[in-house]
Design an enzyme around this catalytic site. Structure first.
Site, short mmCIF file in Angstrom:
data_model
loop_
_atom_site.label_atom_id
_atom_site.label_comp_id
_atom_site.label_asym_id
_atom_site.label_seq_id
_atom_site.Cartn_x
_atom_site.Cartn_y
_atom_site.Cartn_z
N PHE A 152 0.87 -1.27 -0.13
CA PHE A 152 0.15 -0.08 -0.16
C PHE A 152 0.88 1.20 0.01
CE2 PHE A 152 -3.22 -2.62 2.38
CZ PHE A 152 -3.94 -2.60 1.45
N THR A 172 -2.28 -6.19 -6.99
CA THR A 172 -2.00 -5.22 -6.01
C THR A 172 -2.70 -5.73 -4.73
OG1 THR A 172 -4.48 -4.37 -6.42
CG2 THR A 172 -2.91 -3.61 -8.04
N ASP A 173 -2.27 -4.64 -3.95
CA ASP A 173 -3.13 -5.15 -2.45
C ASP A 173 -4.49 -4.48 -2.66
OD1 ASP A 173 -3.72 -6.06 0.10
OD2 ASP A 173 -2.10 -4.88 0.98
N TYR A 174 -5.33 -4.83 -1.65
CA TYR A 174 -6.73 -4.44 -1.55
C TYR A 174 -7.00 -3.11 -1.89
CZ TYR A 174 -11.40 -5.63 0.43
OH TYR A 174 -12.73 -5.89 0.52
N GLY A 200 -5.52 -0.99 -3.99
CA GLY A 200 -4.19 -0.28 -4.07
C GLY A 200 -4.21 0.65 -5.37
#
Ligand code: BGC
Length: 739
Positions: free
Chosen positions: A253, A284-286, A288
């Site tokens: 993030f 990606t992260d959540y 992101g």
């Protein structure tokens, strides 16, 4: 029905170099290429979309209608959905109801176990038992794969020297070498020797990169460090997992040097792919991608999506930027077809490596789900690993407890089964936890010999239970106080500005200790805490972390000496927050603190420089003696090596396991070097009176670092070498390295 004909082309080439670690090179097969040639733009974008199901939501936003998206071929990957039954249901939609029938990939946060929950990762790392770490990931993979999962968002490779950060609990602590051995072991455990084996799962290296260094310890906060520091202390565990063959990476993030990791070309292309040769895909992260708008790096979500894919992101977790805008961006030329195809190819290659094109349902197995989950063997292993992870920080003789002696157990956490599971407990359930610490002590000691009083909660200022707790203590021979943080105080979005034990727990401890009864504290928590007060009042302190499904029994095993504690801290415990960051690989500075009472030296006026409990510290119920170090030679040259040996003797009355640690200091460098840096370690188990000689080999690699010109290698000169049972308890020797 599987729409894919088996093709001759083999996509997965396992390239094993004799000199280096195994790396799986995924090349596109004819099958993947042929599929790619048939896909519409919508279908291609769909393969790059990862949405959460509504089973469990692990972030701020939730998109409705993911089942319709799957059916429309617009969502090729799902996370937070499991069980053989449910994943089969979704897979049937993807395989039977979409035009090309491309199977879904199912991901989940299997971080420290799936249904059998192991200790939190910071705890596991304190075992320093690399084989056991690998086995824990193997068991987690078997349980998760049987429930239809293909992909775990683990190992978490974030080095951290920041106890305020709640996610320090998810990693392996402060050290790059220990962290690297652990991330590689977890990758091997998850992925096994063959990803297409339906008892293995794809590993995901996260959070790339340096997420563990947020300013002020606040989750998601800005990260900034020199390229050298990044490469030396933060990148090694990610790279070790790449070298071990992990085929997915999650971007973090945070920003790094002003650029969010989600659009960081330097990290994703130049380092990860070009330098390290990573062959898998990057997710990606959540959300992101969306977050780059708030970062102030992208004007809007569409722009953020474009920046992400052009910098090297292949899959969008949950932001819907690819879902909403990518097709149009490819049509307009803002994203090239080549970039799109490359990302799709990477995702399809991994699906193929998992064997999904041969049998999309191979992972869903009600039978395996029933027979391989929470087995007695898995639970027995979890109990052993939990015991191994516990660190005896202090002991003036209170421990071990003696069976049959009356003991008072105090603290709300003693009776909690929920808190034992910690953060990111995957599919772990409280009703599968057989015993709280209190229950287990009762079993060990006979219920009649145990008196329990809650005393106080782990939070708040209610002192109404103090009197009953004091009365209980007076009736007992010894007291066990279980205190710390509840399980919600660690993990994501759980940063603290104060790292002391919350509420009135310490106040109660002080009062109990004042009764004169010997007190052993058992800590449940997920970060280094400021224990300066407790270390004065408690006779013994056992750091139990959040020890998982079998944690109640494991704690009792250690308290009663059934398991002789062997854990060693993988992260430094400071005296107070003012010392942070404090870690074992600090540099000397130009004014090191050597003279008592000196003013102009690098020191504090109010506390010593040394932490309360150093990296590598951990006591045992026995004692170990270290001989002086024997070097095979005083000097070695390029391509050569030397060995350093010590003989370790168990000088106590019981068998025990010791982790012997090797540290090194390079006295003069083209850039300054740490005063002590971990370079190797070995675990030895010795019966009473037994000795073993432990030998470490020091070669070129051991001495290498990022030199002033940013090449990686050693420099000739004088070195110090330290061996001992903790970073602050070592024997010393010297040698030369010549070129
Ligand atoms: C976390 C990741 C996790 C992801 C999916 C994010 O909020 O940062 O570690 O894998 O959610 O649950």
């Amino acid at each position: 029905m599987n729409k894919f004909l088996p093709l001759a082309a083999i996509s997965l080439v396992l390239a094993v170099s004799c000199a280096g670690p195994a790396r799986k090179e995924v090349r596109s097969s004819d099958r993947v290429e042929s599929l790619l040639s048939k896909m519409t733009l919508d279908e291609k974008v769909g393969q790059l979309v990862l949405f959460t199901s509504d089973w469990s939501v692990t972030g701020p936003s939730m998109r409705q209608g993911y089942i319709d998206d799957i059916r429309a071929g617009r969502c090729g990957n799902i996370f937070n959905a499991y069980t053989a039954e449910y994943t089969r249901k979704l897979q049937e939609i993807a395989v039977n109801e979409t035009r090309l029938g491309i199977p879904l990939l199912f991901g989940y946060d299997v971080i420290h176990g799936f249904r059998t929950v192991f200790p939190i990762n910071l705890g596991i790392s304190a075992s320093w038992d690399i084989d056991a770490v690998e086995e824990s990931a193997r068991i987690a993979a078997r349980e998760a794969a049987a429930a239809g999962l293909h992909w775990t968002f683990s190992p978490m490779c974030d080095i951290c020297v920041e106890p305020r950060w709640g996610r320090v609990s998810e990693g392996a602590g402060e050290d790059p070498l220990l962290g690297s051995r652990i991330s590689a072991a977890m990758t091997r455990g998850y992925q096994g020797g063959d990803l297409s084996d339906p008892s293995t799962v794809l590993a995901c290296i996260k959070h790339y990169a340096a997420y563990g260094a947020p300013q002020a310890g606040r989750d998601y906060n800005t990260v900034d460090m020199s390229e050298r520091w990044l490469r030396e202390f933060y990148l090694p565990p990610y790279k070790a997992a790449v070298d071990a063959g992990a085929l997915s990476v999650m971007a973090s993030f945070n920003e790094l040097d002003g650029v969010p990791a989600t659009a960081n070309y330097h990290l994703m292309q130049e380092i990860l792919r070009d330098e390290w040769g990573f062959q898998g895909f990057v997710v990606t992260d959540y959300t992101g991608i969306n977050e780059m708008v708030c970062h102030g790096y992208a004007a809007d979500e569409a722009d953020a999506g474009r920046l992400a894919i052009n910098a090297g992101i292949d899959m969008d977790m949950q932001s819907a930027a690819f879902f909403n805008y990518l097709k149009e961006q490819v049509e307009s030329g803002a994203v090239s077809r080549k970039t799109l195809d490359r990302a799709v190819r990477r995702v399809l290659n991994v699906k193929e490596a998992l064997g999904l094109f041969d049998d999309p349902f191979r992972y869903c197995s009600e039978e395996r789900e029933a027979s391989e989950t929470l087995t007695d063997a898995n639970k027995a292993f979890a109990r052993k690993l939990a015991s191994e992870s516990m660190v005896l920080l202090k002991n003036d003789g209170v421990l071990p407890l003696v069976k049959g002696e009356k003991v008072a157990v105090i603290g709300s956490l003693a009776a909690s089964r929920d808190d034992l599971l910690g953060t990111w407990r995957a599919a772990g359930e409280v009703d599968k936890v057989p015993a709280s610490i209190l229950d287990a002590i009762r079993e060990y000691n006979g219920a009649a010999n145990v008196v329990y009083a809650e005393g106080c909660k782990e939070q708040g200022d209610d002192r109404s239970g103090f009197a009953a707790a004091l009365a209980a203590a007076k009736r007992a021979k010894k007291v066990v106080m279980v205190i710390g943080e509840n399980c919600h105080w660690s993990g994501e979005a759980a940063s603290r500005s104060d790292i002391r034990i919350p509420g009135v727990q310490s106040e109660l401890l002080e009062k109990i200790a004042a009764t004169g009864k010997p007190v052993a504290v058992v800590l449940l928590n997920g970060r280094p805490l400021d224990l300066s007060a407790e270390s004065e009042t408690a006779g013994a302190i056992l750091e139990a972390w959040y020890p998982g499904t079998m944690g109640g029994y494991a704690a009792a095993d250690v308290l009663y000496g059934e398991y002789n504690p062997s854990g060693k801290l993988s992260i430094t415990f400071p005296r107070n927050l003012g010392q942070v960051p404090v870690y074992h690989y600090a540099k000397n500075t130009g004014r090191p603190y050597v003279h008592p009472e000196a003013k102009y030296e690098s020191r504090y006026l109010d506390v010593p420089n040394e932490p309360l409990y150093a990296f590598g510290h951990g006591l045992s119920y026995t004692s170990f003696d270290y001989s002086d170090i024997t070097l095979s030679r005083p000097i070695f040259a390029e391509n050569g090596s030397l060995t350093a040996s010590v003989t370790v003797t168990n000088t106590g009355a019981v068998a025990g396991t010791e982790t012997v640690q090797l540290y090194i200091r390079d006295l003069v460098g083209s850039v300054t070097r740490p005063v002590k840096q971990l370079k190797d370690f070995a675990r030895v188990t010795l019966g009473p009176g037994a000795s073993e000689t432990v030998t470490f080999t020091i070669g070129r690699e051991t001495l290498s670092f990022w030199r002033q010109d940013m090449t990686f290698g050693p420099e000739p000169g004088d070195f110090k070498l330290f061996i001992g049972g903790a970073s602050d308890a070592v024997k010393e020797a010297e040698f030369d390295y010549a070129e």
